[in-house]
Scaffold this motif. Structure first.
Motif, PDB file in Angstrom:
ATOM      1  N   PRO A 217       0.828  -1.211   0.000  1.00  0.00           N
ATOM      2  CA  PRO A 217       0.000   0.000   0.000  1.00  0.00           C
ATOM      3  C   PRO A 217       0.858   1.255   0.000  1.00  0.00           C
ATOM      4  CG  PRO A 217       0.055  -0.989   2.191  1.00  0.00           C
ATOM      5  CD  PRO A 217       0.755  -1.945   1.265  1.00  0.00           C
ATOM      6  N   PRO A 218       0.294   2.380  -0.428  1.00  0.00           N
ATOM      7  CA  PRO A 218       1.058   3.622  -0.451  1.00  0.00           C
ATOM      8  C   PRO A 218       1.361   4.125   0.964  1.00  0.00           C
ATOM      9  CG  PRO A 218      -1.242   4.048  -0.941  1.00  0.00           C
ATOM     10  CD  PRO A 218      -1.088   2.559  -0.906  1.00  0.00           C
ATOM     11  N   ARG A 219       2.348   4.996   1.054  1.00  0.00           N
ATOM     12  CA  ARG A 219       2.672   5.654   2.312  1.00  0.00           C
ATOM     13  C   ARG A 219       2.033   7.032   2.314  1.00  0.00           C
ATOM     14  NH1 ARG A 219       7.478   7.406   2.625  1.00  0.00           N
ATOM     15  NH2 ARG A 219       7.252   7.910   4.836  1.00  0.00           N
ATOM     16  N   TYR A 220       1.837   7.544   3.528  1.00  0.00           N
ATOM     17  CA  TYR A 220       1.264   8.877   3.676  1.00  0.00           C
ATOM     18  C   TYR A 220       2.215   9.719   4.510  1.00  0.00           C
ATOM     19  CZ  TYR A 220      -2.904   6.546   2.007  1.00  0.00           C
ATOM     20  OH  TYR A 220      -3.791   5.837   1.250  1.00  0.00           O
ATOM     21  N   GLU A 221       2.441  10.942   4.047  1.00  0.00           N
ATOM     22  CA  GLU A 221       3.334  11.840   4.777  1.00  0.00           C
ATOM     23  C   GLU A 221       2.617  13.153   5.044  1.00  0.00           C
ATOM     24  OE1 GLU A 221       7.919  13.558   4.678  1.00  0.00           O
ATOM     25  OE2 GLU A 221       7.226  12.124   3.161  1.00  0.00           O
ATOM     26  N   TRP A 222       2.677  13.556   6.300  1.00  0.00           N
ATOM     27  CA  TRP A 222       2.021  14.790   6.726  1.00  0.00           C
ATOM     28  C   TRP A 222       3.038  15.928   6.700  1.00  0.00           C
ATOM     29  CZ3 TRP A 222       0.946  15.916  12.570  1.00  0.00           C
ATOM     30  CH2 TRP A 222       0.266  17.148  12.704  1.00  0.00           C
ATOM     31  N   PHE A 223       2.664  17.034   6.071  1.00  0.00           N
ATOM     32  CA  PHE A 223       3.502  18.222   6.009  1.00  0.00           C
ATOM     33  C   PHE A 223       2.785  19.343   6.756  1.00  0.00           C
ATOM     34  CE2 PHE A 223       4.703  15.660   2.384  1.00  0.00           C
ATOM     35  CZ  PHE A 223       6.089  15.740   2.382  1.00  0.00           C
ATOM     36  N   PRO A 323      15.425  -2.540  19.591  1.00  0.00           N
ATOM     37  CA  PRO A 323      15.529  -2.182  18.165  1.00  0.00           C
ATOM     38  C   PRO A 323      14.189  -2.062  17.450  1.00  0.00           C
ATOM     39  CG  PRO A 323      15.993  -4.516  18.475  1.00  0.00           C
ATOM     40  CD  PRO A 323      15.803  -3.947  19.849  1.00  0.00           C
ATOM     41  N   THR A 324      13.102  -2.345  18.127  1.00  0.00           N
ATOM     42  CA  THR A 324      11.810  -2.412  17.461  1.00  0.00           C
ATOM     43  C   THR A 324      10.697  -1.936  18.381  1.00  0.00           C
ATOM     44  OG1 THR A 324      10.213  -3.929  16.455  1.00  0.00           O
ATOM     45  CG2 THR A 324      11.565  -4.803  18.231  1.00  0.00           C
ATOM     46  N   LEU A 325       9.576  -1.537  17.767  1.00  0.00           N
ATOM     47  CA  LEU A 325       8.380  -1.197  18.539  1.00  0.00           C
ATOM     48  C   LEU A 325       7.393  -2.370  18.606  1.00  0.00           C
ATOM     49  CD1 LEU A 325       7.690   2.456  17.324  1.00  0.00           C
ATOM     50  CD2 LEU A 325       8.531   1.732  19.563  1.00  0.00           C
ATOM     51  N   HIS A 326       7.769  -3.498  18.057  1.00  0.00           N
ATOM     52  CA  HIS A 326       6.870  -4.653  18.087  1.00  0.00           C
ATOM     53  C   HIS A 326       6.617  -5.135  19.507  1.00  0.00           C
ATOM     54  CE1 HIS A 326       6.726  -5.165  13.721  1.00  0.00           C
ATOM     55  NE2 HIS A 326       8.041  -4.927  13.708  1.00  0.00           N
ATOM     56  N   ASN A 327       7.560  -4.879  20.399  1.00  0.00           N
ATOM     57  CA  ASN A 327       7.396  -5.317  21.793  1.00  0.00           C
ATOM     58  C   ASN A 327       6.925  -4.180  22.699  1.00  0.00           C
ATOM     59  OD1 ASN A 327       9.752  -3.808  21.755  1.00  0.00           O
ATOM     60  ND2 ASN A 327      10.837  -5.110  23.231  1.00  0.00           N
ATOM     61  N   LEU A 328       6.391  -3.102  22.116  1.00  0.00           N
ATOM     62  CA  LEU A 328       5.976  -1.953  22.917  1.00  0.00           C
ATOM     63  C   LEU A 328       4.984  -2.322  24.021  1.00  0.00           C
ATOM     64  CD1 LEU A 328       6.264   1.137  23.278  1.00  0.00           C
ATOM     65  CD2 LEU A 328       4.306   1.401  21.728  1.00  0.00           C
ATOM     66  N   PRO A 329       3.950  -3.125  23.755  1.00  0.00           N
ATOM     67  CA  PRO A 329       3.015  -3.455  24.844  1.00  0.00           C
ATOM     68  C   PRO A 329       3.651  -4.231  25.989  1.00  0.00           C
ATOM     69  CG  PRO A 329       2.059  -3.971  22.698  1.00  0.00           C
ATOM     70  CD  PRO A 329       3.510  -3.690  22.468  1.00  0.00           C
ATOM     71  N   ALA A 344      -4.012  10.525  21.505  1.00  0.00           N
ATOM     72  CA  ALA A 344      -2.775   9.736  21.510  1.00  0.00           C
ATOM     73  C   ALA A 344      -2.966   8.395  20.804  1.00  0.00           C
ATOM     74  CB  ALA A 344      -2.303   9.511  22.948  1.00  0.00           C
ATOM     75  N   VAL A 345      -4.177   7.828  20.832  1.00  0.00           N
ATOM     76  CA  VAL A 345      -4.441   6.580  20.118  1.00  0.00           C
ATOM     77  C   VAL A 345      -4.133   6.756  18.638  1.00  0.00           C
ATOM     78  CG1 VAL A 345      -6.271   4.975  19.419  1.00  0.00           C
ATOM     79  CG2 VAL A 345      -6.173   5.802  21.782  1.00  0.00           C
ATOM     80  N   VAL A 346      -4.579   7.860  18.068  1.00  0.00           N
ATOM     81  CA  VAL A 346      -4.372   8.125  16.645  1.00  0.00           C
ATOM     82  C   VAL A 346      -2.915   8.480  16.377  1.00  0.00           C
ATOM     83  CG1 VAL A 346      -5.264   9.399  14.667  1.00  0.00           C
ATOM     84  CG2 VAL A 346      -6.725   9.031  16.662  1.00  0.00           C
ATOM     85  N   GLU A 347      -2.314   9.237  17.283  1.00  0.00           N
ATOM     86  CA  GLU A 347      -0.919   9.626  17.097  1.00  0.00           C
ATOM     87  C   GLU A 347       0.001   8.408  17.115  1.00  0.00           C
ATOM     88  OE1 GLU A 347       2.590  12.171  16.876  1.00  0.00           O
ATOM     89  OE2 GLU A 347       0.527  12.163  16.113  1.00  0.00           O
ATOM     90  N   LEU A 348      -0.261   7.446  17.986  1.00  0.00           N
ATOM     91  CA  LEU A 348       0.571   6.245  17.996  1.00  0.00           C
ATOM     92  C   LEU A 348       0.399   5.471  16.690  1.00  0.00           C
ATOM     93  CD1 LEU A 348       2.588   4.452  19.412  1.00  0.00           C
ATOM     94  CD2 LEU A 348       0.690   3.284  20.563  1.00  0.00           C
ATOM     95  N   VAL A 353       2.483   3.462  11.670  1.00  0.00           N
ATOM     96  CA  VAL A 353       2.196   3.209  10.261  1.00  0.00           C
ATOM     97  C   VAL A 353       3.001   4.125   9.341  1.00  0.00           C
ATOM     98  CG1 VAL A 353       0.374   3.245   8.502  1.00  0.00           C
ATOM     99  CG2 VAL A 353      -0.103   2.315  10.774  1.00  0.00           C
ATOM    100  N   ASP A 354       3.001   5.421   9.635  1.00  0.00           N
ATOM    101  CA  ASP A 354       3.644   6.380   8.737  1.00  0.00           C
ATOM    102  C   ASP A 354       5.148   6.471   8.947  1.00  0.00           C
ATOM    103  OD1 ASP A 354       1.056   6.830   8.005  1.00  0.00           O
ATOM    104  OD2 ASP A 354       1.001   8.947   8.581  1.00  0.00           O
ATOM    105  N   LEU A 355       5.575   6.481  10.196  1.00  0.00           N
ATOM    106  CA  LEU A 355       6.993   6.704  10.477  1.00  0.00           C
ATOM    107  C   LEU A 355       7.788   5.406  10.607  1.00  0.00           C
ATOM    108  CD1 LEU A 355       6.741   9.653  13.050  1.00  0.00           C
ATOM    109  CD2 LEU A 355       6.758   9.721  10.548  1.00  0.00           C
ATOM    110  N   GLN A 356       7.138   4.353  11.118  1.00  0.00           N
ATOM    111  CA  GLN A 356       7.824   3.065  11.290  1.00  0.00           C
ATOM    112  C   GLN A 356       7.451   2.061  10.198  1.00  0.00           C
ATOM    113  OE1 GLN A 356      10.137   2.443  13.807  1.00  0.00           O
ATOM    114  NE2 GLN A 356       9.932   4.644  14.238  1.00  0.00           N
ATOM    115  N   THR A 357       6.606   2.473   9.263  1.00  0.00           N
ATOM    116  CA  THR A 357       6.158   1.647   8.127  1.00  0.00           C
ATOM    117  C   THR A 357       5.676   0.266   8.562  1.00  0.00           C
ATOM    118  OG1 THR A 357       8.383   0.807   7.634  1.00  0.00           O
ATOM    119  CG2 THR A 357       7.718   2.878   6.565  1.00  0.00           C
ATOM    120  N   MET A 358       4.930   0.230   9.623  1.00  0.00           N
ATOM    121  CA  MET A 358       4.391  -1.020  10.131  1.00  0.00           C
ATOM    122  C   MET A 358       3.038  -1.291   9.466  1.00  0.00           C
ATOM    123  SD  MET A 358       3.789  -2.025  14.147  1.00  0.00           S
ATOM    124  CE  MET A 358       5.499  -1.683  14.571  1.00  0.00           C
ATOM    125  N   PRO A 359       2.733  -2.556   9.144  1.00  0.00           N
ATOM    126  CA  PRO A 359       1.418  -2.870   8.577  1.00  0.00           C
ATOM    127  C   PRO A 359       0.295  -2.417   9.523  1.00  0.00           C
ATOM    128  CG  PRO A 359       2.891  -4.745   8.364  1.00  0.00           C
ATOM    129  CD  PRO A 359       3.595  -3.747   9.225  1.00  0.00           C
TER     130      PRO A 359
END
Length: 833
Positions: A217-223, A323-329, A344-348, A353-359
């Protein structure tokens, strides 16, 4: 030492000059204060003012916190322990010097050290500003929770805003509330550490671009079109016995460029500062009025500002170690204190998704597993919603994410067989019906969290039945209860040292560590000697409060009268006007029947009304009008006095609560989520008069029916009245006493300068009594006469008072935090000593 330096420090790394900072003897403390006076404050003893002595003392105490602070950080970092991040728009921390001295066990030693220098520690207590970082119960709860997390060695950060002015300073002129800036930072804050090197860019506005990728899928970048810097200020929060210290990190807003130099040099000196003023407005004032579109935008800017800065900070900290945010919880638990930080739910999701390119699916799973949400209200006006056009303009990428979260959420429900349109509309994040689409932040917080909790048993049950009924049916395992609590260190040991000394004498010093030991006091409740000691301690507290009342209002009060206390935010659902109507009825009865043995009573009110809340401000005016009329009437002969104490804050509460005999907890049943003032007052021996609302229900269960005064409609009966109609005309007609009171208020008996001042107010009560003041009036008046009867039976009253103190140990915030740690955050707590 910077955050990065702390990150790098390993266990056992000594701080410079640790050997100079650890002494706790009287001589050590005296030397430390003198050193701070000379080298930090820059004053000599003969030239030092009381404020100089306060600063020197505070800095000397702060030094003794720092080593434990750094040790706690290193231990957590080295062990990879899961951290709790408590996000709250308010932290009503109050004054901190006695809090720190008490928890470090240094109060007596510091008092003696200062005495040898001719300085009184209690005088310095009054010099310290009261940190204006909160409004009421929500902010004070957050402060109690921070202290309890430190006490239980739960590694935690509190995240909020460093308000320059905080909530307004309340001044009462001619009976009316007026608001002035509460500039608590004007002389600096000795407890905080500025962290200018920790700053994050927070964006607003702008546009979003879609960026193609080679696969997927495409990426989205906020300016963003505007950027504001969030700068960190840290305050150490020390736990009981000083064994663990956590961090309260507050964000201050700063413009990227202090001024536009080109405009300044062209002579536009004001315009050159415009961007700076706009940016720094974010952290100027707590709860700016949202009566205008500009005010609404500023509130949303505040909420996103601190949520985004906090998430950037915790993600930075996490990625520095892992090294990863996969173990954040597994390493972070984020608790949303009400809906204010729900963005904050949306910001995370944006970060993942946008900055860490996570599915997307994985990011959503991580987000839900990380967040918990505490709901504090069932009132529709307090469950935040934001206009979609405002969100799209201010946070365009976040609005895209909200739409997608909502679409996938509803798609999942439809795929599971949910086809009821009304149910889908109810659980949608996007709402219609206000003339424009709005984002329901409570629904967003619910969907984005793995646990949602209420704050009393009744409140949690009502959450399931009302505001989150459909969501609860769809996700029945998410809602749980965590009844609020208070820190006994602040609200007993510090606020009421005389009562504390008695408790230690009777129950032993272990009661200071284990509130459950208060239960042992019940066996002594009938002891006349103990009753006499507690009565004498209470009278001393009432004398002290009487001096404050005289100084601030000019009213002289009798310390042997019953002190009847209602201290809380002024709001119609809290029903200060019910108390005032009963006061007028009592006034009428005392004058009509002067031969009766009326129990002398002092009615004490305190609290602030929101700046744009006209009815609440009118209630303050009514309190002052009633007070003036009654206090000036010689026919009452001192049997009834009424006082409104202005500028209610934590420090004033610490003086009022130990002096209270009767605790007014009279909100409309089903509308007060919990309350914590009810717990503080009961702990200090005040008897509760209240409805079956919030934590009153659980207080009643613990203190027993004989030690509390319960009256009025239940939550179920209130709901039924709301269904069948709210006209009060029949109720008023059936109660001659109520009719007489309302006529007196409406006709101008208490407002001879403006006889029509309360006409519309009384008319509204008669036509649409939403908060059922009239419905509960007769029951409330009868309950107050039961209070009078018990007060006249001295032995019975003090037995009940002692039973209240004995039975409320369960309402410790340590118990509450232990439940959060076990059931929501999955973090260990320190074993009880």
């Amino acid at each position: 030492m910077t955050t990065e330096q702390r990150d790098a420090a390993g266990p056992g790394t000594a701080l410079p000059e640790d050997h100079l900072r650890s002494g706790s003897s009287v001589d050590d403390l005296r030397g430390a204060v003198l050193a701070k006076l000379a080298y930090a404050v820059g004053k000599t003893q003969p030239d030092a003012s009381q404020r100089d002595w306060f600063l020197a003392t505070a800095l000397a105490v702060r030094d003794r916190i720092v080593q434990g602070w750094q040790n706690s950080y290193r231990a957590t970092n080295a062990g990879g322990t899961k951290r709790v991040y408590y996000m709250s728009l308010e932290f009503l921390i109050g004054r901190l010097m006695f809090d720190a001295l008490t928890n470090l066990g240094l109060t007596d030693a510091m008092r003696e050290a200062l005495s040898g220098l001719g300085v009184d520690l209690d005088t310095l207590r009054e010099v310290e500003p009261d940190a204006a970082l909160g409004n009421g119960g929500l902010g004070r709860l957050a402060a109690c929770f921070m202290e309890s997390m430190a006490t239980l060695a739960v590694p935690a950060y509190g995240y909020g805003i460093r308000y320059e002015n905080g909530l307004f300073r309340q001044v009462v002129k001619d009976g009316w509330q007026q608001e002035y800036p509460e500039n608590w930072l004007s002389f600096g804050n000795p407890w905080e550490f500025a962290r200018p090197e920790i700053a994050y860019d927070i964006g607003f506005g702008g546009h979003v671009e879609t960026l193609p990728t080679e696969a997927g899928p495409p990426r989205y970048e906020w300016f963003p079109s505007e950027t504001v810097e969030a700068v960190a200020y840290d305050t150490p929060v020390v736990g009981w016995r000083g064994q663990h210290v956590n961090t309260l990190r507050l964000w201050s807003a700063r413009a990227g460029d202090p001024l536009r130099l080109d405009a300044f040099n062209q002579g536009d000196h004001v315009g050159a500062m415009a961007d700076r003023v706009r940016a720094e407005a974010i952290s100027k004032v707590l709860y700016p009025s949202d009566a205008t579109p500009a005010g609404q935008e500023l509130r949303l800017r505040q909420e996103y500002f601190f949520a985004a800065a906090s998430l950037q900070d915790l993600v930075r900290r996490h990625l520095k170690k892992y090294p990863t945010l996969h173990n954040l919880p597994d390493k972070a638990a984020i608790q949303l204190n009400d809906t204010h930080p729900a963005i904050a739910v949306v910001e995370l999701m944006r970060i993942l998704v946008d900055l860490q390119t996570m599915p997307w699916a994985e990011a959503w799973e991580i987000t839900q597993a990380t967040f918990g949400y505490t709901n504090h209200t069932l009132l529709p006006e307090a469950l935040e919603t934001w206009p979609v056009p405002l969100m799209e303009r201010l946070l365009p990428r976040h609005m895209q994410i909200i739409y997608l979260v909502n679409a996938l959420h509803l798609d999942k429900l439809r795929a599971a067989g949910q086809s009821d349109v009304e149910v889908l509309r109810s659980v949608s994040i996007i709402a219609e019906g206000w003339g424009q689409q709005r984002v329901k932040m409570g629904t967003l917080a619910f969907i984005g969290s793995h646990r949602i909790n209420g704050v009393s048993a009744l409140h949690t049950d009502l959450m399931r039945q009302t505001v989150f009924r459909d969501l609860n049916a769809l996700y029945p395992d998410r809602i749980n209860n965590k009844t609020n609590g208070i820190t006994f260190r602040r609200w007993l040991i510090e606020a009421n040292p005389a009562l504390t000394a008695i408790l230690v004498d009777v129950l032993g010093p272990a009661v200071l560590d284990d509130p459950s030991r208060l239960e042992g006091l019940a066996a002594h409740a009938g002891d006349p000697a103990l009753q006499a000691r507690i009565r004498a301690a209470k009278r001393d507290n009432k004398l002290a409060l009487g001096r404050i009342i005289a100084a601030r209002t000019g009213v002289q009060v009798d310390p042997d009268a019953l002190f009847d206390i209602q201290i809380k935010r002024i709001h119609e659902y809290k029903r200060q006007h019910l108390n005032l109507l009963e006061t007028v009825a009592l006034y009428n009865a005392i004058r009509a029947e002067p031969w009766r043995d009326w129990a002398p009573r002092v009615k004490i009110f305190a609290g602030k009304a929101a700046a744009s809340y006209h009815t609440a401000k009118l209630i303050i005016k009514l309190a002052n009008d009633v007070a003036r009329t009654i206090n000036d009437d010689p026919t009452v002969r001192g049997r009834l006095k009424v006082v409104f104490l202005p500028n209610y804050n934590v420090s004033l509460a610490e003086r009022i609560i130990p002096a209270a005999d009767l605790s007014e907890q009279i909100s409309t049943a089903g509308m007060e989520a919990s309350g914590t003032g009810n717990m503080k007052l009961a702990l200090n021996g005040a008897l509760t008069i209240g409805t079956l609302d919030g934590a009153n229900v659980e207080i009643k269960e613990r203190v027993g029916d004989d030690n509390i005064f319960i009256f009025g409609l239940t939550a179920e009966q209130v709901a039924e009245r709301h269904r069948t109609g709210l006209s009060a005309r029949d109720t008023i007609a059936a109660s001659p006493r109520l009719a007489e009171v309302l006529e007196a208020v409406s006709s101008g008996v208490f407002s001879p300068d403006d006889t029509g001042r309360y006409k519309d107010f009384v008319q509204a009560l008669s036509d649409n009594d939403h908060f059922l003041v009239t419905a509960d009036f007769d029951a409330y008046y009868a309950a107050q006469r039961q209070v009078d009867a018990l007060w006249r039976d001295e032995a019975a009253w003090w037995r009940c008072s002692i039973m209240n103190t004995a039975r409320v140990g369960w309402f410790s915030s340590d118990r509450t935090i232990g439940e959060y740690a076990r059931d929501i955050w999955n973090v260990p707590v320190a074993a009880a000593e």
